[in-house]
Enzyme design. Structure first.
Site, PDB file in Angstrom:
ATOM      1  N   ASP A   9       0.796  -1.239   0.000  1.00 13.55           N
ATOM      2  CA  ASP A   9       0.000   0.000   0.000  1.00 13.55           C
ATOM      3  C   ASP A   9       0.829   1.291   0.000  1.00 13.55           C
ATOM      4  O   ASP A   9       1.429   1.648   1.018  1.00 13.55           O
ATOM      5  CB  ASP A   9      -0.921   0.057   1.218  1.00 13.55           C
ATOM      6  CG  ASP A   9      -1.790  -1.190   1.382  1.00 13.55           C
ATOM      7  OD1 ASP A   9      -1.332  -2.288   1.029  1.00 13.55           O
ATOM      8  OD2 ASP A   9      -2.915  -1.049   1.885  1.00 13.55           O
ATOM      9  N   GLU A  38      -4.077   1.752  -2.925  1.00  9.78           N
ATOM     10  CA  GLU A  38      -5.361   2.164  -2.330  1.00  9.78           C
ATOM     11  C   GLU A  38      -5.270   3.398  -1.427  1.00  9.78           C
ATOM     12  O   GLU A  38      -6.281   4.019  -1.143  1.00  9.78           O
ATOM     13  CB  GLU A  38      -6.009   1.005  -1.559  1.00  9.78           C
ATOM     14  CG  GLU A  38      -5.315   0.697  -0.248  1.00  9.78           C
ATOM     15  CD  GLU A  38      -6.270   0.235   0.857  1.00  9.78           C
ATOM     16  OE1 GLU A  38      -7.475   0.102   0.623  1.00  9.78           O
ATOM     17  OE2 GLU A  38      -5.775   0.029   1.977  1.00  9.78           O
ATOM     18  N   ASN A  66     -10.059  -1.722   0.340  1.00  7.57           N
ATOM     19  CA  ASN A  66     -11.291  -1.166   0.899  1.00  7.57           C
ATOM     20  C   ASN A  66     -11.427   0.334   0.655  1.00  7.57           C
ATOM     21  O   ASN A  66     -12.509   0.887   0.806  1.00  7.57           O
ATOM     22  CB  ASN A  66     -11.393  -1.472   2.404  1.00  7.57           C
ATOM     23  CG  ASN A  66     -10.194  -0.961   3.177  1.00  7.57           C
ATOM     24  OD1 ASN A  66      -9.056  -1.306   2.863  1.00  7.57           O
ATOM     25  ND2 ASN A  66     -10.432  -0.133   4.178  1.00  7.57           N
ATOM     26  N   HIS A  67     -10.311   0.999   0.285  1.00 10.72           N
ATOM     27  CA  HIS A  67     -10.390   2.442  -0.011  1.00 10.72           C
ATOM     28  C   HIS A  67     -10.641   2.732  -1.495  1.00 10.72           C
ATOM     29  O   HIS A  67     -10.521   3.882  -1.927  1.00 10.72           O
ATOM     30  CB  HIS A  67      -9.101   3.138   0.434  1.00 10.72           C
ATOM     31  CG  HIS A  67      -8.968   3.238   1.927  1.00 10.72           C
ATOM     32  ND1 HIS A  67      -9.817   3.996   2.701  1.00 10.72           N
ATOM     33  CD2 HIS A  67      -8.106   2.652   2.794  1.00 10.72           C
ATOM     34  CE1 HIS A  67      -9.475   3.888   3.974  1.00 10.72           C
ATOM     35  NE2 HIS A  67      -8.440   3.067   4.057  1.00 10.72           N
ATOM     36  N   HIS A 147      -6.496  -8.488   0.167  1.00  6.11           N
ATOM     37  CA  HIS A 147      -6.552  -7.294   1.007  1.00  6.11           C
ATOM     38  C   HIS A 147      -7.458  -7.567   2.199  1.00  6.11           C
ATOM     39  O   HIS A 147      -8.688  -7.551   2.076  1.00  6.11           O
ATOM     40  CB  HIS A 147      -7.077  -6.133   0.157  1.00  6.11           C
ATOM     41  CG  HIS A 147      -6.842  -4.799   0.774  1.00  6.11           C
ATOM     42  ND1 HIS A 147      -5.646  -4.133   0.664  1.00  6.11           N
ATOM     43  CD2 HIS A 147      -7.645  -4.003   1.527  1.00  6.11           C
ATOM     44  CE1 HIS A 147      -5.728  -2.981   1.307  1.00  6.11           C
ATOM     45  NE2 HIS A 147      -6.927  -2.880   1.843  1.00  6.11           N
ATOM     46  N   HIS A 172      -3.242  -4.377   3.458  1.00  4.02           N
ATOM     47  CA  HIS A 172      -4.253  -3.677   4.273  1.00  4.02           C
ATOM     48  C   HIS A 172      -3.784  -3.316   5.683  1.00  4.02           C
ATOM     49  O   HIS A 172      -4.106  -2.232   6.150  1.00  4.02           O
ATOM     50  CB  HIS A 172      -5.572  -4.452   4.367  1.00  4.02           C
ATOM     51  CG  HIS A 172      -6.593  -3.786   5.264  1.00  4.02           C
ATOM     52  ND1 HIS A 172      -7.162  -2.577   4.938  1.00  4.02           N
ATOM     53  CD2 HIS A 172      -7.118  -4.145   6.467  1.00  4.02           C
ATOM     54  CE1 HIS A 172      -8.017  -2.234   5.912  1.00  4.02           C
ATOM     55  NE2 HIS A 172      -7.994  -3.162   6.840  1.00  4.02           N
ATOM     56  N   HIS A 174      -0.819  -2.644   6.691  1.00 10.36           N
ATOM     57  CA  HIS A 174       0.299  -1.692   6.565  1.00 10.36           C
ATOM     58  C   HIS A 174       1.510  -2.108   7.402  1.00 10.36           C
ATOM     59  O   HIS A 174       2.475  -1.349   7.494  1.00 10.36           O
ATOM     60  CB  HIS A 174      -0.121  -0.261   6.929  1.00 10.36           C
ATOM     61  CG  HIS A 174      -1.089   0.327   5.953  1.00 10.36           C
ATOM     62  ND1 HIS A 174      -1.397   1.663   5.924  1.00 10.36           N
ATOM     63  CD2 HIS A 174      -1.814  -0.234   4.959  1.00 10.36           C
ATOM     64  CE1 HIS A 174      -2.273   1.903   4.959  1.00 10.36           C
ATOM     65  NE2 HIS A 174      -2.547   0.756   4.371  1.00 10.36           N
TER      66      HIS A 174
HETATM   67 FE   FE2 Z   1      -4.019   0.321   2.886  1.00 12.10          FE
HETATM   68 FE   FE2 Z   2      -7.019  -1.271   3.226  1.00 14.19          FE
END
Ligand code: FE2
Ligand code: FE2
Length: 254
Positions: A9, A38, A66-67, A147, A172, A174
């Site tokens: 990410d 994302e 999810n973003h 993710h 996701h 991080h």
């Molecule tokens: Fe992320």
């Molecule tokens: Fe995420």
């Protein structure tokens, strides 16, 4: 042999900066580079400018999470298939959940999926979607950006598809995990690649906002942290659709 690099990410301007300076220096070692974008636009979603910067640095494909829908410019980025969003959204959602590329005469299919544990439970089941996808011919080598939040769901997914896909790399959280390995069937796995973004942060944000939120229970603004950024990635070698090597790749700005 196919040499892939998957970058976790990309978070805000610091993430784009370290990607822009470090990826061009190492890109020639890889046949294809996949980047999760994302959080590239200020931490929330992907806009046109960030997508261009990620491609310019050397990415062949950008995955999301999810973003995905946080920045409305993403709708304009799906046309050529190089930006993909999670496959779990219902039929009719903009964009695609996978794309098949031709890399040095070989087929490579990149898949993006969302987990459902501690995430939006309304998206479709990633296990059954992947089963359905694998019935398609001509996918070639399959790479999955899974993710998800829960390591249990990530490990279960990777073990279930072990030997049928070349790699399952989580995104996701991080935070990179230390479980980098080849599974018995030949699938490369790491529960989370970690992010590419500010090093002195809480998953990309300046620590003050999240800490205040934990201390007070009240909403606090999250801003992208400043200072040096770290790139987190995994390198995967693949032969005949199965992984032969996986290794973490990391770089911290001075
Ligand atoms: Fe992320
Ligand atoms: Fe995420």
């Amino acid at each position: 042999m196919l040499r892939l690099l998957f970058v976790g990410d990309v978070y805000g301007k610091p993430g784009r900066r370290v990607l822009g300076t470090h990826l061009p220096a190492i890109r020639d070692a890889y046949d294809f580079i996949i980047v999760n974008g994302e959080n590239a636009a200020g931490g929330f979603g992907l806009n046109r400018e960030s997508a261009q910067a990620i491609f310019k640095a050397g990415a062949g494909c950008i995955t999301l999470g999810n973003h995905t829908w946080n920045n409305k410019e993403v709708h304009t980025l799906f046309e050529d298939g190089r930006v993909i969003r999670p496959l779990n959204y219902p039929a009719g959602a903009p964009g695609a959940g996978y794309t098949t590329f031709t890399v040095g005469g070989e087929r490579l299919t990149v898949v993006n999926l969302l987990g459902r544990v501690y995430m939006d439970p309304n998206v479709d089941n990633p296990f059954s979607l992947m089963e359905d996808l694998l019935t398609r011919p001509d996918l070639g080598t399959v790479f999955v950006d899974f993710h998800a939040e829960a390591t249990s769901e990530k490990v279960a997914f990777a073990r279930h598809f072990d030997g049928r896909v070349a790699a399952v790399i989580g995104t996701h959280t991080h935070v990179p995990t230390a479980d980098t390995r080849l599974l018995p069937g030949g699938t490369a796995f790491q529960a989370d690649a970690g992010m590419t973004g500010p090093y002195e942060s809480i998953i990309g944000a300046d620590p003050e906002g999240p800490i205040q939120r934990f201390l007070t229970g009240l909403p606090h603004r999250y801003v992208v942290a400043e200072g040096p950024a770290q790139l987190n990635a995994v390198a995967i070698d693949i032969q005949g659709g199965r992984a032969t090597r996986i290794e973490r790749v990391t770089h911290l700005e001075q």
